[in-house]
Design a protein around this motif. Structure first.
Motif, PDB file in Angstrom:
ATOM      1  N   GLU A 143       1.290  -0.598   3.110  1.00  0.00           N
ATOM      2  CA  GLU A 143       2.670   0.246   3.392  1.00  0.00           C
ATOM      3  C   GLU A 143       2.663   1.328   2.470  1.00  0.00           C
ATOM      4  OE1 GLU A 143       6.098  -1.692   1.941  1.00  0.00           O
ATOM      5  OE2 GLU A 143       6.174  -3.171   4.014  1.00  0.00           O
ATOM      6  N   LYS A 144       3.388   2.376   2.700  1.00  0.00           N
ATOM      7  CA  LYS A 144       2.914   3.645   1.984  1.00  0.00           C
ATOM      8  C   LYS A 144       3.294   3.644   0.408  1.00  0.00           C
ATOM      9  CE  LYS A 144       5.060   8.382   1.785  1.00  0.00           C
ATOM     10  NZ  LYS A 144       6.007   9.088   2.272  1.00  0.00           N
ATOM     11  N   ASP A 145       4.405   2.707  -0.059  1.00  0.00           N
ATOM     12  CA  ASP A 145       4.566   2.483  -1.356  1.00  0.00           C
ATOM     13  C   ASP A 145       3.982   1.234  -1.838  1.00  0.00           C
ATOM     14  OD1 ASP A 145       6.218   0.821  -0.080  1.00  0.00           O
ATOM     15  OD2 ASP A 145       7.910   1.498  -1.263  1.00  0.00           O
ATOM     16  N   THR A 170      -0.158   7.016  -0.855  1.00  0.00           N
ATOM     17  CA  THR A 170      -0.608   5.625  -1.189  1.00  0.00           C
ATOM     18  C   THR A 170      -1.545   5.653  -2.520  1.00  0.00           C
ATOM     19  OG1 THR A 170       0.043   4.766   0.942  1.00  0.00           O
ATOM     20  CG2 THR A 170      -1.059   3.159  -0.501  1.00  0.00           C
TER      21      THR A 170
END
Length: 289
Positions: A143-145, A170
């Motif tokens: 996931e991006k975060d 990321t």
């Protein structure tokens, strides 16, 4: 004088208490224990070992068959700073698994069956410096975060996984990142990946095994190294038009053509009206004369 029979139990209780407090009184079966360290490498363990001393700082579970890490049991090891779980069967959902080991600095989950990394996977590991999740062939999504809370992360390895894409933010937003392993992945080098490749070429992060960080798809770019892919994608994505671009240009051209036609028609109408008005004026003047 107190009888000896009363002194011995008190001494024994004292020694037992000292032993329990130092963590040396118990050790998981088949494992070796030293001061603050438990090593269970290659013991064919099927489950997370029981009776781990609570003051353990370093736990090595490498080369076993553990498929699940119990969050509750891990939370008892509040002083754990080093956890090596490489070469096990860990997979699927690890969210909130490490919620009770906030002091963890080193975590090795390589050679497992991880499938994804979400924000909840490592969000509690605020002190994490080294994270190895390489050699997880089923790992297809980060996931991006996912590492938003791991601001101390210095060494991250995601080599030899099933990843085809990684959002630039990321890793770009990790202020202390110095080493990033990306080799032998299935990178899809399209225009969406251009921003990440450009970041790679411009950042000060070290990429080990850089010769094996190559495009896997599309076929035209297969085996192309990232610096060369950066140049090629800049040409493909920033100088060539896509179908929607042609549609947009056709629409703009039609609008310009239509506007020009209307303007020419109006100009013609105005010229005719002016000519009629001028001719009528001249005829009136002749009649007056």
């Amino acid at each position: 004088m107190s009888p000896p029979s009363r002194r011995q139990p008190l001494s024994l209780v004292f020694l037992l208490g000292m032993g329990m407090s130092s963590g040396n009184i118990s050790c998981p079966r088949g494992c070796s224990c030293r001061y603050l360290e438990v090593n269970c490498t290659g013991q064919q363990l099927q489950e997370f070992p029981a009776a781990i001393p609570l003051d353990t700082r370093q736990l090595i579970l490498a080369a076993n068959n553990v498929s699940y890490l119990p969050a509750l049991e891990l939370s008892f090891l509040a002083d754990l700073v080093y956890l090596d779980c490489q070469k096990n069967l860990l997979g699927d959902d690890l969210d909130f698994t490490f919620i009770g080991v906030a002091k963890l600095v080193y975590l090795d989950l390589s050679f497992n069956n991880l499938t994804q990394v979400t924000f909840s996977t490592f969000s509690q590991l605020l002190s994490l410096v080294v994270l190895k999740i390489s050699d997880n062939p089923n790992l297809v999504a980060i996931e991006k975060d996912a590492f938003a809370n791991n601001t101390w992360l210095r060494h991250l390895d995601v080599s030899r996984t099933g990843l085809t894409f990684l959002d630039t933010s990321t890793v770009r937003d990790l202020p202390n990142l110095r080493l990033l392993g990306l080799s032998d992945n299935l990178w899809h080098c399209n225009c969406s990946f251009l921003d990440f490749i450009t970041w790679m070429t411009e950042s000060n992060v070290h990429f080990p095994d850089a010769d094996n960080i190559t495009c896997y798809t599309p076929e035209a770019l297969r085996a192309l190294k990232m610096p060369a892919a950066d140049v090629q994608l800049h040409f493909n994505c920033l100088t060539q038009l896509h179908n929607q671009d042609y549609i947009f240009l056709c629409f703009i051209g039609f609008c310009i053509f239509f506007a020009g036609t209307v303007a020419a028609w109006l100009a013609g109408v105005c010229a005719v009206i002016y000519q009629v008005h001028t001719s009528k004026g001249e005829e009136d003047e002749e009649e007056d004369a």
